[in-house]
Scaffold this motif. Structure first.
Motif, PDB file in Angstrom:
ATOM      1  N   UNK A 193       0.835  -1.201   0.000  1.00  0.00           N
ATOM      2  CA  UNK A 193       0.000   0.000   0.000  1.00  0.00           C
ATOM      3  C   UNK A 193       0.867   1.247   0.000  1.00  0.00           C
ATOM      4  N   UNK A 194       1.547   1.465  -1.123  1.00  0.00           N
ATOM      5  CA  UNK A 194       2.477   2.578  -1.275  1.00  0.00           C
ATOM      6  C   UNK A 194       2.036   3.427  -2.458  1.00  0.00           C
ATOM      7  N   UNK A 195       2.080   4.754  -2.286  1.00  0.00           N
ATOM      8  CA  UNK A 195       1.740   5.625  -3.393  1.00  0.00           C
ATOM      9  C   UNK A 195       1.414   7.026  -2.931  1.00  0.00           C
ATOM     10  N   UNK A 196       1.376   7.923  -3.889  1.00  0.00           N
ATOM     11  CA  UNK A 196       1.097   9.331  -3.609  1.00  0.00           C
ATOM     12  C   UNK A 196      -0.352   9.572  -3.210  1.00  0.00           C
ATOM     13  N   UNK A 197      -1.266   8.840  -3.829  1.00  0.00           N
ATOM     14  CA  UNK A 197      -2.689   9.096  -3.567  1.00  0.00           C
ATOM     15  C   UNK A 197      -3.209   8.222  -2.423  1.00  0.00           C
ATOM     16  N   UNK A 198      -4.225   8.730  -1.777  1.00  0.00           N
ATOM     17  CA  UNK A 198      -4.883   7.981  -0.707  1.00  0.00           C
ATOM     18  C   UNK A 198      -5.440   6.667  -1.243  1.00  0.00           C
ATOM     19  N   UNK A 199      -5.976   6.714  -2.467  1.00  0.00           N
ATOM     20  CA  UNK A 199      -6.531   5.501  -3.079  1.00  0.00           C
ATOM     21  C   UNK A 199      -5.466   4.414  -3.245  1.00  0.00           C
ATOM     22  N   UNK A 200      -4.279   4.800  -3.686  1.00  0.00           N
ATOM     23  CA  UNK A 200      -3.185   3.821  -3.836  1.00  0.00           C
ATOM     24  C   UNK A 200      -2.829   3.187  -2.496  1.00  0.00           C
ATOM     25  N   UNK A 201      -2.854   4.003  -1.449  1.00  0.00           N
ATOM     26  CA  UNK A 201      -2.496   3.499  -0.122  1.00  0.00           C
ATOM     27  C   UNK A 201      -3.620   2.679   0.500  1.00  0.00           C
ATOM     28  N   UNK A 202      -4.840   2.754  -0.063  1.00  0.00           N
ATOM     29  CA  UNK A 202      -5.947   1.936   0.430  1.00  0.00           C
ATOM     30  C   UNK A 202      -6.153   0.677  -0.402  1.00  0.00           C
ATOM     31  N   UNK A 203      -6.061   0.811  -1.733  1.00  0.00           N
ATOM     32  CA  UNK A 203      -6.308  -0.317  -2.636  1.00  0.00           C
ATOM     33  C   UNK A 203      -5.077  -1.214  -2.760  1.00  0.00           C
TER      34      UNK A 203
END
Length: 129
Positions: free
Chosen positions: A19-29
């Motif tokens: 769950x790594x990424x700039x967006x909240x969605x990336x960190x959730x999905x």
């Protein structure tokens, strides 16, 4: 006489879901990642003529370090890579240099892109190549 300099121990193609990424969605999905790690270790003057576990890296231990750090969410791959490097240098004492490549598979932007990646190389303070 043979002169030995260093050996590199590799963990190749460590596939993890995180769950790594700039967006909240990336960190959730989450997303699929592929990690490659190279760890340089000193070679005894005679090479590895003695078959001693004390002279090499325990692959399972190094894998656990990577996996433990990977569980912690990061916004950037650079931050994730740095945390893994620091943990490897802290916990695997024979390692003098770490090179890591982290690939985020199929990054979430409108393009046909196989992966986005970062590569970082770091040396232990006391090591000069």
């Amino acid at each position: 006489m043979t002169r030995y300099e260093h050996a590199t121990v590799h963990l190749n193609g460590v596939h993890l879901y995180g769950y790594h990424g700039m967006s909240e969605e990336e960190r959730q999905v989450g997303n699929h990642f592929c990690i490659h790690v190279g760890m340089d270790i000193a070679v005894p003057p005679t090479g590895f003529i003695t078959d001693s576990l004390d002279l090499s890296v325990n692959y399972a231990e190094a894998y656990e370090v990577v996996k433990d750090e990977f569980r912690i969410s990061s916004m950037t791959l650079e931050h994730l890579a740095t945390r893994i490097i620091e943990a490897l240098l802290r916990r695997v004492t024979l390692v003098e240099k770490v090179e890591i490549n982290i690939e985020k598979m199929r990054p979430p932007f409108p393009s046909d892109c196989q992966s986005a990646s970062v590569r970082i190389c770091a040396y232990r303070d006391t090591y000069c190549p």
